[in-house]
Scaffold this active site. Structure first.
Site, PDB file in Angstrom:
ATOM      1  N   SER A 184      55.479  -2.752  32.536  1.00  0.00           N
ATOM      2  CA  SER A 184      55.182  -2.207  33.873  1.00  0.00           C
ATOM      3  C   SER A 184      56.292  -2.653  34.809  1.00  0.00           C
ATOM      4  CB  SER A 184      53.842  -2.785  34.359  1.00  0.00           C
ATOM      5  OG  SER A 184      53.607  -2.437  35.707  1.00  0.00           O
ATOM      6  N   TYR A 234      47.853  -9.897  36.326  1.00  0.00           N
ATOM      7  CA  TYR A 234      48.511  -8.755  35.664  1.00  0.00           C
ATOM      8  C   TYR A 234      50.033  -8.907  35.728  1.00  0.00           C
ATOM      9  CZ  TYR A 234      49.631  -3.728  34.880  1.00  0.00           C
ATOM     10  OH  TYR A 234      50.116  -2.527  34.410  1.00  0.00           O
TER      11      TYR A 234
END
Ligand SMILES: NC(=O)c1ccc[n+]([C@@H]2O[C@H](COP(=O)([O-])OP(=O)(O)OC[C@H]3O[C@@H](n4cnc5c(N)ncnc54)[C@H](OP(=O)(O)O)[C@@H]3O)[C@@H](O)[C@H]2O)c1
Length: 252
Positions: free
Chosen positions: A137, A150
């Site tokens: 990501s 995250y």
């Protein structure tokens, strides 16, 4: 060398980015095993393509991942393309995150990648060719507020990618991470709903806040990430190794 005839395993392959990757790989001639915890999305994509098979598996469980790869190899032969795409993003202010919340983010977004690649390495070594690809990501390259677990886990997945690429550099196996910005998938939909619920903003306002990070002012399409996977699997990308490739419209 193209993906034709190869067996690819895509974790989280029943939905969103993973499903787009599975469809692209099968369209290019690969046989594809998709995994995830829920059988229904896997059954749906497998029903639409003869060369896609679904095997339910929780990527955080190393024994389950090893068993999934064995079952997958019995069906389609040893897997030489491993796309570690399964992931999840919990959102909370840092002050409210528990150690358990942090562990959960690390388990799925880092240990899940580790489990897949470690269990799949012997087959690639035997073949003398392989492609390990993590769908990380932009959260693996920069920080965002309210998702510290995250972000930490995706940075760790990028670190694992970089380390393993060095270790395997002379084996015919490349190891790379793709780093999408906000992408139009069920995960993004859950993020939009969380913003609406926690801030009282409308859907349009929530979408606008997220899209503002992308200089192109749009969400990424899952197919754009799938195209990058096909390229990384091509012979022309054999020197691309240990990279964390942003697919973000210029977000840095
Ligand atoms: N959407 C975005 O904006 C965005 C941006 C950058 C990166 N990403 C990354 O892209 C990847 C795919 O996400 P997505 O956006 O396509 O969302 P998604 O549709 O929610 O996909 C996540 C997939 O991971 C699977 N999964 C989750 N936990 C799992 C576990 N423990 N074991 C096995 N499978 C598991 C889910 O299936 P089950 O629930 O059935 O297990 C689901 O198929 C993720 O790694 C995510 O972090 C997404």
């Amino acid at each position: 060398m193209s993906v034709a005839g190869h067996h690819a395993v895509v974790t989280g392959g029943g939905t969103g980015v993973g499903a787009a990757i599975a469809r692209a790989l099968v369209g290019a001639g690969a046989r594809v095993t998709v995994t995830g915890r829920r059988a229904a999305p896997l059954d749906e994509i497998a029903a639409a393509h003869d060369e896609i098979a679904g095997i339910p598996c929780d990527v955080t469980d190393p024994d389950a991942v090893a068993a999934m790869l064995e079952a997958a190899a019995r069906r389609f032969g040893p897997a030489t393309i491993l796309v570690a795409n399964a992931g999840a993003a919990d959102s909370k202010p840092f002050a409210k995150i528990t150690a358990g919340d942090l562990r959960a983010m690390m388990e799925v977004n880092l240990t899940g990648v580790f489990n897949l690649w470690q269990a799949g390495l012997p087959a690639m070594t035997e073949a003398g060719w392989g492609r390990m690809i993590a769908v990380a990501s932009m959260a693996g390259l920069r920080g965002y507020p309210y998702v510290s677990g995250y972000v930490a886990a995706k940075h760790a997945a990028v670190g694992l990618t970089r380390a393993l690429s060095q270790e395997l550099a002379r084996t015919g196996i490349t190891v790379n991470a793709l780093c999408p910005g906000f992408t139009d998938t069920p995960l993004l939909e859950r993020s939009i709903e969380t913003i609406m619920a926690t801030t009282g903003r409308s859907r349009g306002e929530a979408e606008k806040a997220l899209v503002a990070d992308n200089p192109q002012r749009r969400f990424i399409a899952p197919d754009e990430i799938a195209e990058a996977v096909l390229w990384l699997c091509s012979d022309g990308a054999r020197s691309v190794n240990g990279q964390a490739i942003a697919i973000s419209g210029g977000e840095t």
